[in-house]
Design an enzyme around this catalytic site. Sequence first.
Site, short mmCIF file in Angstrom:
data_model
loop_
_atom_site.label_atom_id
_atom_site.label_comp_id
_atom_site.label_asym_id
_atom_site.label_seq_id
_atom_site.Cartn_x
_atom_site.Cartn_y
_atom_site.Cartn_z
N LYS A 176 66.69 13.60 113.51
CA LYS A 176 65.54 12.73 113.28
C LYS A 176 64.32 13.30 113.98
O LYS A 176 64.43 13.79 115.10
CB LYS A 176 65.87 11.33 113.79
CG LYS A 176 64.75 10.31 113.70
CD LYS A 176 65.26 8.95 114.21
CE LYS A 176 64.15 7.92 114.34
NZ LYS A 176 64.64 6.63 114.86
N LYS A 197 66.14 12.54 109.04
CA LYS A 197 65.35 11.31 109.06
C LYS A 197 63.97 11.59 109.65
O LYS A 197 63.83 11.67 110.86
CB LYS A 197 66.05 10.21 109.85
CG LYS A 197 65.24 8.91 109.95
CD LYS A 197 65.98 7.86 110.75
CE LYS A 197 65.12 6.62 110.99
NZ LYS A 197 65.83 5.58 111.80
N ASP A 202 70.69 5.75 117.12
CA ASP A 202 69.60 6.73 117.14
C ASP A 202 69.34 7.09 118.60
O ASP A 202 68.70 6.32 119.33
CB ASP A 202 68.33 6.15 116.51
CG ASP A 202 68.43 5.99 115.00
OD1 ASP A 202 69.56 5.84 114.50
OD2 ASP A 202 67.37 5.98 114.34
#
Length: 319
Positions: A219, A255, A156
């Site tokens: 995300k 996400k 991430d």
Amino acid sequence: MSDAWEVSTETLTDAPGGNAGLRAFLHGLPGVDQVGAEERAARLATRSIKTTAKAEAIDLAISMVDLTTLEGADTPGKVRALCAKAMHPDPADPSVPKVAAVCVYSDMVAVAVGALGASGIGVASVATAFPSGRAPLEAKLADTRAAVAAGATEIDMVIDRGAFLSGDYLKVYEEIVETKRACGGAHLKVILETGELVTYDNVRRASWLAMRAGADFIKTSTGKVSPAATPPVTLIMLEAVRDFRAETGRQVGVKPAGGIRTTKDAIKNLVLVNETAGPDWLTPAWFRLGASSLLNDLLMQRQKLTTGVYAGPDYFTLD
């Protein structure tokens, strides 16, 4: 699609025009109707879910959770306990599905890998100077490579919002490309930190920039900035991945992370996914919920549906 759109798409894929080419494409994207996006997100949030469908939605949401601990005080013991919960969210009920992944800092990846063993649960690691994104590229790539070498299956990364907001799109693009390369076989989730992007138009632009640079997921947030995963922002990102697949044939996941704490929040997100991107995204392979406290509420609501009574909040372990 118009010819102009097709030319811009090709420009961004190869980036031969440098920053000017990226800017021309991103600022040529259709603007976001702020009122329309907020009204649609609010309308979808009112959808009622009946008992059977709610039970299925809760299990689906559990299976989509990236169970997360990202604190300076994290210890190997805390990470191992989190991994045990990821594999068996309710030890008294083996029918509860396991979560999708455990998300930790890069120095805790090896601990998580050892604890999870052959469970099939992913190990995600935040890298690239999380949460600020402000470090030399060499340091970001070294952090990424170290996490992957330790066994991380997902990275991430967080974009440099300062570069994005100042219009240095090429820097952001190239950092994503290089980080994706450093990931090897690990999936790359690109954190936009939407709470700092100021406008919905910027959320759309950052989503397309990340996808074109090779993101496997986009995300919303680090969870360290407010506002985080608001429904309108998630809606805009879901529209982006839907349109990106229609344009390129490549599917990218989404996400939302930060501020998703209750079962109602989770189910609202599932409705957003189904009604915006479509059922192809209703799987942990393409949609995740970044959370730490959400899982306990899902477990409490699940037990209420099963037994008719709520468990006390101290029935489940704190994350």
